[in-house]
Design a protein around this motif. Sequence first.
Motif, PDB file in Angstrom:
ATOM      1  N   ASP A 225      26.169  30.998  42.542  1.00 48.90           N
ATOM      2  CA  ASP A 225      27.347  31.853  42.725  1.00 48.90           C
ATOM      3  C   ASP A 225      28.324  31.094  43.612  1.00 48.90           C
ATOM      4  OD1 ASP A 225      29.160  33.915  42.973  1.00 48.90           O
ATOM      5  OD2 ASP A 225      27.834  35.255  44.090  1.00 48.90           O
TER       6      ASP A 225
ATOM      7  N   ARG B 102      30.477  31.730  46.210  1.00 50.22           N
ATOM      8  CA  ARG B 102      30.800  32.809  47.144  1.00 50.22           C
ATOM      9  C   ARG B 102      31.512  32.225  48.354  1.00 50.22           C
ATOM     10  NH1 ARG B 102      28.162  38.481  47.809  1.00 50.22           N
ATOM     11  NH2 ARG B 102      28.024  38.060  45.590  1.00 50.22           N
TER      12      ARG B 102
ATOM     13  N   SER C 102      32.484  36.750  45.878  1.00 54.74           N
ATOM     14  CA  SER C 102      32.223  35.862  44.751  1.00 54.74           C
ATOM     15  C   SER C 102      33.522  35.528  44.039  1.00 54.74           C
ATOM     16  CB  SER C 102      31.258  36.511  43.768  1.00 54.74           C
ATOM     17  OG  SER C 102      31.099  35.682  42.628  1.00 54.74           O
TER      18      SER C 102
ATOM     19  N   HIS D 221      30.425  42.318  43.652  1.00 54.66           N
ATOM     20  CA  HIS D 221      30.261  40.891  43.953  1.00 54.66           C
ATOM     21  C   HIS D 221      30.629  40.560  45.397  1.00 54.66           C
ATOM     22  CE1 HIS D 221      29.478  40.522  39.773  1.00 54.66           C
ATOM     23  NE2 HIS D 221      30.726  40.669  39.390  1.00 54.66           N
TER      24      HIS D 221
END
Length: 206
Positions: free
Chosen positions: A3, A5, A10, A193
């Motif tokens: 991911d 992030r 995210s 997210h």
Amino acid sequence: MSDDRRRGLSWSDGDPALRAALSVPVGEGLTLDGAATTLWGSPRHGGADAALDIGPTFVRQVGGWRLGAEGRYHLFPGASHQGYGEVGATAGFTLGPASLDLAARYAPRQSAIGGDNLYLSAGASAAIPDTALTVSGHVGRSTGEVRDAARAQRLRPGGGYWDHDIGVDWYRGRWSAGLRYADTDIEAPDSLHAGATLIGRLGVSF
């Protein structure tokens, strides 16, 4: 990485991403830096397929402190009117295998982010003696003025918020790998997210 992030949010819609970064020395303490990250049509950034982060970094050692300044412009291929710039300052202190880092980054008022954005953070890391492992963690706070609530959601869902993470990284020669736990205090319905997650990564440097 599993991911992309950043500051607890995210950028890759919770999906895996690839990143390539390049740093070119141009003077004493001065580098020109660039990074490209796949976003695969990120809704956070107007359906962008990638993020390009470019700009200079200047670092100088003053006594036991490592002081830095940087400028970054974030471009988003595959999306229109999404680019924005920010500047930052950092201060780091190293003591043996441990280090402490403080940072402030500010994006002036821009229509692409619905106002301005200030991010303050503090982090620490420590190498574990006689191993290839380093543990680290950080906490950060995002605030700013909101002039367009919809666009401000990109960097501050629900307004100002805190983020934090803790992780462990393995380094061996050119190779590295890491596992990190990240979370924010953003509440539903703005927490898509942005909640608790484990992020894995694998890297190689040249």
